[in-house]
Motif scaffolding. Structure first.
Motif, PDB file in Angstrom:
ATOM      1  N   ALA A 608       5.899  11.701  -6.621  1.00 24.85           N
ATOM      2  CA  ALA A 608       6.149  10.844  -7.780  1.00 24.85           C
ATOM      3  C   ALA A 608       7.049  11.576  -8.759  1.00 24.85           C
ATOM      4  CB  ALA A 608       4.827  10.446  -8.441  1.00 24.85           C
ATOM      5  N   HIS A 609       7.640  10.846  -9.693  1.00 23.77           N
ATOM      6  CA  HIS A 609       8.491  11.400 -10.744  1.00 23.77           C
ATOM      7  C   HIS A 609       7.880  11.039 -12.087  1.00 23.77           C
ATOM      8  CE1 HIS A 609      12.012  11.869 -13.393  1.00 23.77           C
ATOM      9  NE2 HIS A 609      12.492  12.704 -12.460  1.00 23.77           N
ATOM     10  N   SER A 610       7.911  11.989 -12.985  1.00 23.07           N
ATOM     11  CA  SER A 610       7.229  11.767 -14.264  1.00 23.07           C
ATOM     12  C   SER A 610       7.836  10.629 -15.066  1.00 23.07           C
ATOM     13  CB  SER A 610       7.254  13.058 -15.097  1.00 23.07           C
ATOM     14  OG  SER A 610       8.615  13.456 -15.314  1.00 23.07           O
ATOM     15  N   VAL A 611       9.110  10.328 -14.852  1.00 20.22           N
ATOM     16  CA  VAL A 611       9.780   9.273 -15.621  1.00 20.22           C
ATOM     17  C   VAL A 611      10.080   8.045 -14.759  1.00 20.22           C
ATOM     18  CG1 VAL A 611      11.846   8.683 -16.959  1.00 20.22           C
ATOM     19  CG2 VAL A 611      10.793  10.946 -17.207  1.00 20.22           C
ATOM     20  N   ASP A 612      10.621   8.260 -13.548  1.00 24.46           N
ATOM     21  CA  ASP A 612      11.153   7.146 -12.764  1.00 24.46           C
ATOM     22  C   ASP A 612      10.131   6.459 -11.861  1.00 24.46           C
ATOM     23  OD1 ASP A 612      13.558   7.618 -13.904  1.00 24.46           O
ATOM     24  OD2 ASP A 612      14.399   8.755 -12.220  1.00 24.46           O
ATOM     25  N   SER A 613       8.959   7.006 -11.679  1.00 26.14           N
ATOM     26  CA  SER A 613       7.945   6.340 -10.850  1.00 26.14           C
ATOM     27  C   SER A 613       7.331   5.167 -11.621  1.00 26.14           C
ATOM     28  CB  SER A 613       6.855   7.326 -10.442  1.00 26.14           C
ATOM     29  OG  SER A 613       7.365   8.257  -9.506  1.00 26.14           O
ATOM     30  N   SER A 614       6.991   4.110 -10.857  1.00 26.55           N
ATOM     31  CA  SER A 614       6.416   2.904 -11.475  1.00 26.55           C
ATOM     32  C   SER A 614       5.579   2.147 -10.441  1.00 26.55           C
ATOM     33  CB  SER A 614       7.533   1.990 -12.006  1.00 26.55           C
ATOM     34  OG  SER A 614       8.313   1.504 -10.914  1.00 26.55           O
ATOM     35  N   ASP A 615       4.870   1.168 -10.958  1.00 25.57           N
ATOM     36  CA  ASP A 615       4.068   0.311 -10.062  1.00 25.57           C
ATOM     37  C   ASP A 615       4.971  -0.376  -9.045  1.00 25.57           C
ATOM     38  OD1 ASP A 615       1.778  -1.503  -9.254  1.00 25.57           O
ATOM     39  OD2 ASP A 615       3.112  -2.986 -10.174  1.00 25.57           O
ATOM     40  N   ALA A 616       6.076  -0.926  -9.483  1.00 27.54           N
ATOM     41  CA  ALA A 616       6.983  -1.647  -8.585  1.00 27.54           C
ATOM     42  C   ALA A 616       7.571  -0.714  -7.539  1.00 27.54           C
ATOM     43  CB  ALA A 616       8.094  -2.311  -9.394  1.00 27.54           C
ATOM     44  N   ALA A 617       7.926   0.505  -7.953  1.00 35.37           N
ATOM     45  CA  ALA A 617       8.523   1.451  -7.009  1.00 35.37           C
ATOM     46  C   ALA A 617       7.542   1.807  -5.898  1.00 35.37           C
ATOM     47  CB  ALA A 617       8.977   2.709  -7.744  1.00 35.37           C
ATOM     48  N   PHE A 618       6.287   2.061  -6.231  1.00 36.30           N
ATOM     49  CA  PHE A 618       5.306   2.422  -5.203  1.00 36.30           C
ATOM     50  C   PHE A 618       4.917   1.217  -4.336  1.00 36.30           C
ATOM     51  CE2 PHE A 618       4.771   6.521  -7.275  1.00 36.30           C
ATOM     52  CZ  PHE A 618       4.568   7.334  -6.170  1.00 36.30           C
ATOM     53  N   GLN A 619       4.974  -0.003  -4.896  1.00 33.09           N
ATOM     54  CA  GLN A 619       4.777  -1.188  -4.044  1.00 33.09           C
ATOM     55  C   GLN A 619       5.866  -1.250  -2.976  1.00 33.09           C
ATOM     56  OE1 GLN A 619       3.884  -5.104  -5.596  1.00 33.09           O
ATOM     57  NE2 GLN A 619       3.156  -4.224  -7.540  1.00 33.09           N
ATOM     58  N   THR A 620       7.103  -1.025  -3.391  1.00 32.69           N
ATOM     59  CA  THR A 620       8.214  -1.051  -2.435  1.00 32.69           C
ATOM     60  C   THR A 620       8.067   0.053  -1.401  1.00 32.69           C
ATOM     61  OG1 THR A 620       9.683  -1.947  -4.148  1.00 32.69           O
ATOM     62  CG2 THR A 620      10.723  -0.941  -2.211  1.00 32.69           C
ATOM     63  N   ALA A 621       7.671   1.257  -1.846  1.00 31.24           N
ATOM     64  CA  ALA A 621       7.494   2.370  -0.908  1.00 31.24           C
ATOM     65  C   ALA A 621       6.396   2.073   0.100  1.00 31.24           C
ATOM     66  CB  ALA A 621       7.186   3.644  -1.681  1.00 31.24           C
ATOM     67  N   GLY A 622       5.300   1.451  -0.344  1.00 27.73           N
ATOM     68  CA  GLY A 622       4.219   1.097   0.577  1.00 27.73           C
ATOM     69  C   GLY A 622       4.689   0.120   1.643  1.00 27.73           C
ATOM     70  N   ALA A 623       5.484  -0.866   1.237  1.00 23.62           N
ATOM     71  CA  ALA A 623       6.004  -1.838   2.203  1.00 23.62           C
ATOM     72  C   ALA A 623       6.944  -1.159   3.193  1.00 23.62           C
ATOM     73  CB  ALA A 623       6.729  -2.967   1.469  1.00 23.62           C
ATOM     74  N   LEU A 624       7.820  -0.256   2.698  1.00 23.43           N
ATOM     75  CA  LEU A 624       8.746   0.443   3.585  1.00 23.43           C
ATOM     76  C   LEU A 624       8.003   1.325   4.576  1.00 23.43           C
ATOM     77  CD1 LEU A 624      11.479   1.440   0.963  1.00 23.43           C
ATOM     78  CD2 LEU A 624      11.724  -0.223   2.820  1.00 23.43           C
ATOM     79  N   ALA A 625       6.937   1.968   4.127  1.00 21.76           N
ATOM     80  CA  ALA A 625       6.167   2.845   5.005  1.00 21.76           C
ATOM     81  C   ALA A 625       5.552   2.060   6.160  1.00 21.76           C
ATOM     82  CB  ALA A 625       5.081   3.559   4.201  1.00 21.76           C
ATOM     83  N   LEU A 626       5.029   0.877   5.883  1.00 23.66           N
ATOM     84  CA  LEU A 626       4.428   0.077   6.957  1.00 23.66           C
ATOM     85  C   LEU A 626       5.495  -0.374   7.948  1.00 23.66           C
ATOM     86  CD1 LEU A 626       1.758  -1.164   7.984  1.00 23.66           C
ATOM     87  CD2 LEU A 626       2.363  -3.245   6.736  1.00 23.66           C
ATOM     88  N   ARG A 627       6.667  -0.732   7.438  1.00 27.01           N
ATOM     89  CA  ARG A 627       7.744  -1.168   8.338  1.00 27.01           C
ATOM     90  C   ARG A 627       8.225  -0.018   9.219  1.00 27.01           C
ATOM     91  NH1 ARG A 627      11.385  -4.000   3.870  1.00 27.01           N
ATOM     92  NH2 ARG A 627      13.072  -3.556   5.361  1.00 27.01           N
ATOM     93  N   GLU A 628       8.300   1.193   8.650  1.00 29.83           N
ATOM     94  CA  GLU A 628       8.726   2.339   9.459  1.00 29.83           C
ATOM     95  C   GLU A 628       7.695   2.671  10.523  1.00 29.83           C
ATOM     96  OE1 GLU A 628       8.939   6.902   8.530  1.00 29.83           O
ATOM     97  OE2 GLU A 628      10.804   5.963   7.827  1.00 29.83           O
ATOM     98  N   ALA A 629       6.411   2.566  10.172  1.00 21.44           N
ATOM     99  CA  ALA A 629       5.359   2.824  11.163  1.00 21.44           C
ATOM    100  C   ALA A 629       5.448   1.823  12.309  1.00 21.44           C
ATOM    101  CB  ALA A 629       3.986   2.757  10.493  1.00 21.44           C
ATOM    102  N   ALA A 630       5.741   0.579  11.977  1.00 25.22           N
ATOM    103  CA  ALA A 630       5.835  -0.452  13.013  1.00 25.22           C
ATOM    104  C   ALA A 630       7.042  -0.231  13.911  1.00 25.22           C
ATOM    105  CB  ALA A 630       5.915  -1.832  12.366  1.00 25.22           C
ATOM    106  N   ALA A 631       8.119   0.324  13.349  1.00 25.05           N
ATOM    107  CA  ALA A 631       9.341   0.510  14.140  1.00 25.05           C
ATOM    108  C   ALA A 631       9.132   1.484  15.291  1.00 25.05           C
ATOM    109  CB  ALA A 631      10.471   0.990  13.233  1.00 25.05           C
ATOM    110  N   GLY A 632       8.187   2.404  15.143  1.00 24.08           N
ATOM    111  CA  GLY A 632       7.956   3.376  16.201  1.00 24.08           C
ATOM    112  C   GLY A 632       6.690   3.133  16.984  1.00 24.08           C
ATOM    113  N   ALA A 633       6.117   1.937  16.895  1.00 22.09           N
ATOM    114  CA  ALA A 633       4.836   1.671  17.573  1.00 22.09           C
ATOM    115  C   ALA A 633       4.921   0.386  18.394  1.00 22.09           C
ATOM    116  CB  ALA A 633       3.718   1.543  16.538  1.00 22.09           C
ATOM    117  N   ARG A 634       3.971   0.246  19.328  1.00 26.59           N
ATOM    118  CA  ARG A 634       3.847  -1.017  20.066  1.00 26.59           C
ATOM    119  C   ARG A 634       3.169  -2.038  19.154  1.00 26.59           C
ATOM    120  NH1 ARG A 634       1.178   2.013  23.696  1.00 26.59           N
ATOM    121  NH2 ARG A 634      -0.658   0.671  23.464  1.00 26.59           N
TER     122      ARG A 634
END
Length: 732
Positions: A608-634
């Protein structure tokens, strides 16, 4: 019957009316499509003089088939009422469609009637749907008679058809189904066909000759006497077996002659009780004749042998809250209790409600309470409202003829009940009641529809609401998973009529689109993903990184989120943001756009960043993480599986089980369901049963019924999943 009354010309003019229940008969015509019900209705109206008084219907139409859809399809698609008068009695003749898709209209007709005439074609026989309708009537003790039509067909054989009726309808007691008359054949034509020109009355031992266009009575010819004697003896035994005089059978078998009046009285009682079912023959009037063969005899049976509304037990009633109320009595002076058995829209009058009055008297311009419960799952909202009754009328084809009131036992049309729907109860606003609903078949054929244009989209919801208000066998679904508007109907013909009514009656053009089932996705193996959302665009930036692990869970587990962050690498206030982003992405899907289910998502680390981190940013990161996990899985595609319960005649059990196996179904058991019927239970993927309502009817010759219920989602076979993915990619 028909042996003890003089022909009556009907009312001298005007609309058939009745001021007390004993002067009313409510009769529903039942039979397969093409058996001649609608033709019989017109023949009865013609014999009673109703066509003369009201004028001819337009070319291509009949008294009861007046809807434009019926003209185009050349078959009945709705319940219709044709009131006639005979011998001072008002007869409400209810004509029902014979096609299985419109069985809801048949059920409404059975609810409104006190007796049933089963119309069978001498050339076509008795189909499975007619047998099932007979069994339904038998279960509630409804009086029934059989009318054999199409006697002029070259393949017609009255004697053979009578034996079929005795076997099919008589069950354990075939002598409860016997003819009252025998057909009298005229002179042979050059092709060897001898048309039916009259009837021989077995009880009266008289000939009723229709060859002149009107009934003429005479003595039978000598060659008829042996035939009469044999059939008459069996008929008399069948009638007096139901006699209240227990000594009558012994006296008759001992050689005592039973007098004619006793036979008629016992016959009428047995018919009204539903224990004896006479067989008659009928044919429409030829040319300019006013009397069709057998129509006088049929009218005499209806007026003399069928029960009055006083003899029918009314449906159970409660208060709108469900508290029990005393049974209703068919009394014009009693509390008002009526039921809407059909709802339709007229372009000039507006909404019309066909109402059966079970108690009390309904008058124009009075305020009534409208109560409708129990059909929320079909798109019908509960409602308890007071509304003012519009004009009352009696139908004749398209024409509505004003009537001053409707008394207990009668059927009338009510105008402008804007909130009333089929199945609703009308009662006094000071004493509201709710009638026990009649059983309606479950609509099991889905059709997804879309508005054809933006203008149609604006009118679609109103048109659909009116459509389902008229037809309780139709269910409206707004599918939240597929975002489709789905009409659930009884069959393809039902769908065609519904869409045509949307276009013609409500001015809404719609397109039928492929129906989509609610598929799901899940992970087939453990996988890891990293979501990195870092942006710097001048001023306040966005910074969020999270690392997750995804693992599959058992079917039905849903989505489980676990926090295993240590050391505060992801601040506590942003952990719910990661979960929110993961769940939002799971709802959108990760491979084919279908929701992800049955996984555990574990948040392991992040930055996280003391200034630039936010609720919206971590929501987006969570969605990206799930998509990346799916890209390498059955990723497995899950399809819904339904519990299917199929009731079918024993002779079709093998075919049904074989068909279910071909649909990737698993039969889990069979069990008997009464004489000649078997229940087959199976689990079948929903993708395989979209058209099962149509296919089962064809497979079982109209004798099969089924119910379905969602069981679970389970993995789709890989080859089918790959094919579906390919189809969806091409569609997009």
């Amino acid at each position: 019957m028909g042996d003890k009354r003089e022909p009556h010309a009907g009312a001298a003019g005007g609309v058939p009316t009745a001021d007390r229940p004993e002067k009313i008969r409510n009769v529903v015509l039942v039979g397969h499509s093409g058996s001649g019900k609608t033709t019989l209705v017109e023949a009865l109206a013609r014999t009673c003089g109703a066509l003369t008084r009201c004028g001819r219907v337009e070319d291509g139409a009949s008294v009861s088939d007046y809807d434009e859809i019926e003209h185009r399809q050349q078959r009945s698609v709705q319940l219709s009422l044709v009131p006639v008068e005979w011998a001072g009695v008002k007869i409400n003749v209810l004509d029902t469609p014979g096609y299985a898709d419109f069985v809801g209209e048949l059920r409404a007709g059975l609810r409104a009637a006190d007796a049933a005439l089963f119309v069978v074609s001498a050339a076509d026989g008795v189909d499975g749907a007619t047998r099932m309708a007979w069994d339904e009537c038998a279960a509630v003790g409804m009086p029934r008679a059989v009318v054999v039509t199409h006697l002029d067909n070259a393949r017609a054989d009255f004697d053979e058809m009578t034996e079929i009726c005795r076997r099919v309808f008589g069950g354990d007691d075939p002598d409860a189904v016997l003819p009252l008359y025998l057909p009298l054949h005229g002179e042979e034509t050059p092709d060897g066909h001898a048309p039916v020109a009259g009837l021989i009355g077995l009880l009266s031992q008289r000939v009723y000759d229709y060859s002149s266009g009107e009934r003429a009575e005479r003595e039978p010819d000598p060659e008829h006497l042996p035939l009469i004697a044999e059939a008459r003896g069996r008929l008399i035994e069948g009638i007096i077996a139901e006699s209240e005089d227990e000594t009558l059978m012994d006296r008759y078998l001992g050689g005592e002659e039973v007098d004619f009046k006793t036979l008629i009285d016992d016959l009428e009682r047995a018919v009204a009780r539903g224990t004896f079912h006479p067989v008659l023959a009928a044919a429409p009037p030829a040319g300019d004749a006013t009397q069709g063969l057998g129509t006088l005899e049929l009218l005499e049976l209806v007026t003399g042998g069928f029960p009055t509304p006083l003899e029918r037990e009314a449906p159970a009633v409660t208060t709108p809250k469900g508290d029990p109320r005393p049974p209703l009595e068919c009394d014009p002076d009693g509390p008002l209790a009526a039921e809407v058995v059909k709802t339709s829209s007229d372009p000039y009058v507006g909404r019309l409600s066909l109402v059966r009055i079970f108690s009390g008297t309904l008058r124009p311009d009075e305020t009534v309470h409208i109560c409708g419960h129990g059909l929320e799952d079909r798109g019908h909202e509960d409602h308890d409202v007071d509304e003012r009754v519009g004009a009352l009328s009696s139908p004749f084809g398209k024409t509505q003829r004003p009537v001053p009131r409707g008394v207990a036992g009668d059927l009338v049309c009510v105008a402008k009940l804007n909130r009333a729907e089929t199945g609703d109860t009308l009662s006094s606003k000071d004493d509201p009641l709710l009638m026990e609903p009649w059983v309606m078949p479950e609509p099991l054929l889905p059709v997804a529809i879309e508005a054809h244009s933006k203008a149609d989209e604006d009118k679609l919801s109103v048109g659909l609401a009116r459509l389902v208000a008229e037809d309780p066998t139709m269910r409206l679904e707004q599918n939240q998973d597929t975002h489709q508007v789905v009409l659930w109907c009884l069959g393809e013909a039902h769908v065609d009529v519904a869409l045509e009514r949307l276009r013609g009656r409500y001015g809404v053009q719609v397109d039928a689109v492929p129906y989509r089932v609610s598929l799901r996705e899940t992970f087939g193996e453990r996988a890891a993903g990293r979501g990195r959302h870092v942006k710097q665009s001048g001023g306040h930036g966005q910074f969020a990184i999270c690392e997750i692990e995804v693992e599959p869970l058992p079917v039905g587990s849903g989505i489980e989120f676990v926090d295993k962050v240590v050391g505060g690498s992801v601040p506590r206030q942003f952990i719910p943001s990661v979960e929110k982003g993961v769940r939002a992405q799971a709802l959108k899907g990760v491979a084919t756009g279908h929701p992800v289910v049955d996984i555990r998502v574990t948040l392991l680390d992040g930055k996280a960043h003391s200034v630039d981190s936010s609720d919206a940013a971590f929501q987006t990161a969570g969605a990206l993480a799930l998509r990346e996990a799916a890209a390498g899985a059955r990723i497995h595609l899950l399809e819904p599986v339904c519990d299917l319960t199929v009731m079918v005649s024993d002779e079709y059990v093998g075919a049904v089980m074989s068909d279910l196996a071909g649909r990737r179904g698993r039969v889990v058991g069979t069990e008997p369901a009464g004489p000649g019927r078997t229940v087959v239970r199976a689990q079948v993927p929903e993708t395989e049963i979209g058209r099962y309502a149509v296919d089962l009817r064809s497979l079982s010759h109209g004798t099969g019924r089924f119910t379905r219920a969602y069981a679970r989602h389970e993995p789709m076979p890989p080859q089918l999943a790959a094919k579906l993915r390919q189809e969806e990619e091409q569609a997009h």
